[in-house]
Design an enzyme around this catalytic site. Structure first.
Site, PDB file in Angstrom:
ATOM      1  CB  ALA A 132      -4.446   5.829  11.734  1.00  0.00           C
ATOM      2  N   GLY A 133      -6.204   3.196   9.786  1.00  0.00           N
ATOM      3  CA  GLY A 133      -6.472   1.772   9.858  1.00  0.00           C
ATOM      4  C   GLY A 133      -7.587   1.503  10.853  1.00  0.00           C
ATOM      5  CG  ASN A 153     -12.911   4.785   4.242  1.00  0.00           C
ATOM      6  OD1 ASN A 153     -13.055   5.627   5.125  1.00  0.00           O
ATOM      7  ND2 ASN A 153     -13.768   3.783   4.073  1.00  0.00           N
ATOM      8  CB  ALA A 156      -3.212   6.828   8.460  1.00  0.00           C
ATOM      9  CD  GLN A 157      -0.267   4.491   3.330  1.00  0.00           C
ATOM     10  OE1 GLN A 157       0.957   4.323   3.311  1.00  0.00           O
ATOM     11  NE2 GLN A 157      -1.113   3.494   3.490  1.00  0.00           N
ATOM     12  CG  HIS A 196      -4.151   6.017   0.268  1.00  0.00           C
ATOM     13  ND1 HIS A 196      -4.431   6.736   1.402  1.00  0.00           N
ATOM     14  CD2 HIS A 196      -4.137   4.711   0.637  1.00  0.00           C
ATOM     15  CE1 HIS A 196      -4.558   5.903   2.426  1.00  0.00           C
ATOM     16  NE2 HIS A 196      -4.397   4.671   1.990  1.00  0.00           N
ATOM     17  CG  ASP A 215      -6.872  -0.512   6.514  1.00  0.00           C
ATOM     18  OD1 ASP A 215      -5.661  -0.783   6.427  1.00  0.00           O
ATOM     19  OD2 ASP A 215      -7.313   0.634   6.346  1.00  0.00           O
ATOM     20  CB  ILE A 240     -15.466   3.459  12.535  1.00  0.00           C
ATOM     21  CG1 ILE A 240     -15.958   2.993  13.907  1.00  0.00           C
ATOM     22  CG2 ILE A 240     -14.621   4.726  12.658  1.00  0.00           C
ATOM     23  CD1 ILE A 240     -14.863   2.478  14.821  1.00  0.00           C
ATOM     24  CD  GLU A 295      -2.996   1.090   2.228  1.00  0.00           C
ATOM     25  OE1 GLU A 295      -4.065   1.701   2.054  1.00  0.00           O
ATOM     26  OE2 GLU A 295      -2.728   0.480   3.285  1.00  0.00           O
TER      27      GLU A 295
END
Length: 376
Positions: free
Chosen positions: A303-304, A215, A136-137, A191, A269, A245, A125
């Site tokens: 973040a995951g 997402n 969150a990367q 992303h 994830d 979520i 990823e």
């Protein structure tokens, strides 16, 4: 060994029956009990193929990017208790050297096995993603897509790569997508801020999947359908983080109805806080704060997750009005097909690996077998 009195979850139905396991394989469905045969009474519980997670970063306080046998073994051991019998350890946007080190460990564990769990390969990823959809990367390690950078990243362990998430609109992506397609690597759009038109072009180049639907991608609107619209308007597959979520359950119901359950996979994830208490953790070199099952960076970005696939199945079955066998298919056969192992994993059928999960009506896992060996 014969598992009796179970509700067997097939790809298209659930039927009461029995399953025989010999030498790590399923050898018979509904056979007669043999003399002196070991018998396990399932007490009416569901028997499912083992779950397969194609997108997971960590668990039990460890991250794939730790780049060690200990880390991936610890992740494997933790998620196996929740019914995941095969997985793709998933990397993050970090340095090329760190990714390569992690791939070497994954390649080794593909051959040796990780605490008995099947490491099917790696999901990369990043780092070829859009700075406009960073999530969150870690932005410090973004690289423009190129064949040269990819070859350096996978040097010595190219065979370990099953899939790669990238942003198809970034300059250089087309050449890399075509290169990966020819090598048999699954290209996934994620992303990304691609337009609908850019995403449809990428599908023609070789993109076959969409990473964590809704997402980290351009959203659907009636005038600009975006990446979500292209996923809905094409035959590519996709995946959902079904924790309530990352996406509202109404949005998930729409996705499953639009794509059909043959084209969607359930993923976790999950990051290192999975199977751990709330607190401060890390992902891709960034601090993550976990509160009430939500993992977020300090800026509030998700973040995951801390999801496990048994919980994902429970969530979808409870909230999305789908038969249990269709939900289980999204966590078993579909990801097996994604990883090109559907000829021996992902189904309860004669000749298939005896990767099996026994759970009750609340999807609470009771027993797990990996290649016929029961987990302690």
């Amino acid at each position: 060994m014969l598992i009796t009195n179970c509700q067997i979850i097939f790809k298209d139905k659930i039927e009461k029956g029995a399953v025989r396991i010999e030498d790590g394989k399923i050898t018979a469905i509904n056979p007669e009990i043999q003399k002196d045969e070991e018998v396990v009474d399932a007490k009416g519980m569901y028997l499912s193929p083992g779950f397969i997670d194609i997108h997971i970063h960590g668990a039990a306080g460890y991250d794939t990017m730790d780049g060690t046998n200990e880390a991936i073994n610890s992740i494997a051991k933790a998620i196996a208790k929740h019914g995941t019998t095969s997985f793709l350890p998933t990397t993050m946007t970090m340095s090329v050297a760190e990714i390569n080190q992690t791939l070497k460990v994954i390649a080794q564990l593909m051959k040796e096995g990780a605490k008995g769990v099947n490491v099917l390969g790696a999901h990369l990823e990043g780092p070829f993603i859009s700075p406009k959809a960073i999530g969150a990367q870690n932005p410090k390690h973004l690289i423009s897509p190129s064949i040269e950078a990819y070859d350096e990243m996978v040097k010595g362990c190219e065979e370990a790569v099953i899939s790669m998430t990238l942003a198809p609109e970034v300059e250089g992506a087309e050449a890399l997508i075509r290169y990966l397609r020819d090598k048999g690597v699954m290209c996934s759009a994620g992303h990304t801020k691609a337009t609908y038109e850019e995403m449809m072009a990428a599908i023609s180049w070789g993109v076959t999947h969409g990473t964590h639907l809704y997402n980290g991608m351009s959203a659907f609107t009636h005038r600009e359908p975006g990446v979500v619209g292209a996923i809905f308007d094409s035959e590519i597959t996709t995946e959902t983080i079904s924790d309530g979520i990352h996406s509202d359950y109404a949005a998930l119901r729409i996705a499953y109805k639009q794509k059909g359950t043959d084209k969607v996979m359930l993923i976790s994830d999950a990051m290192m806080a999975c199977c751990m208490p709330d607190g401060k953790y890390a992902l891709g070199g960034q601090d993550v704060f976990v509160t009430n099952n939500a993992a977020r960076l300090e800026n509030g970005a998700l973040a995951g997750s801390v999801l496990t696939l048994d919980k994902a199945i429970h969530n979808v079955h409870t909230n999305c009005k789908l038969p249990l066998y269709e939900v289980v298919k999204m966590a078993t056969y579909n990801p097996a097909k994604f990883c090109s192992v559907e000829d021996h994993k992902g189904l309860i059928a004669e000749g298939y690996d005896a990767d099996l999960v026994l759970f009750d009506e609340n999807i609470k896992v009771s027993k797990v077998w990996i290649k016929g060996k029961q987990l302690n």
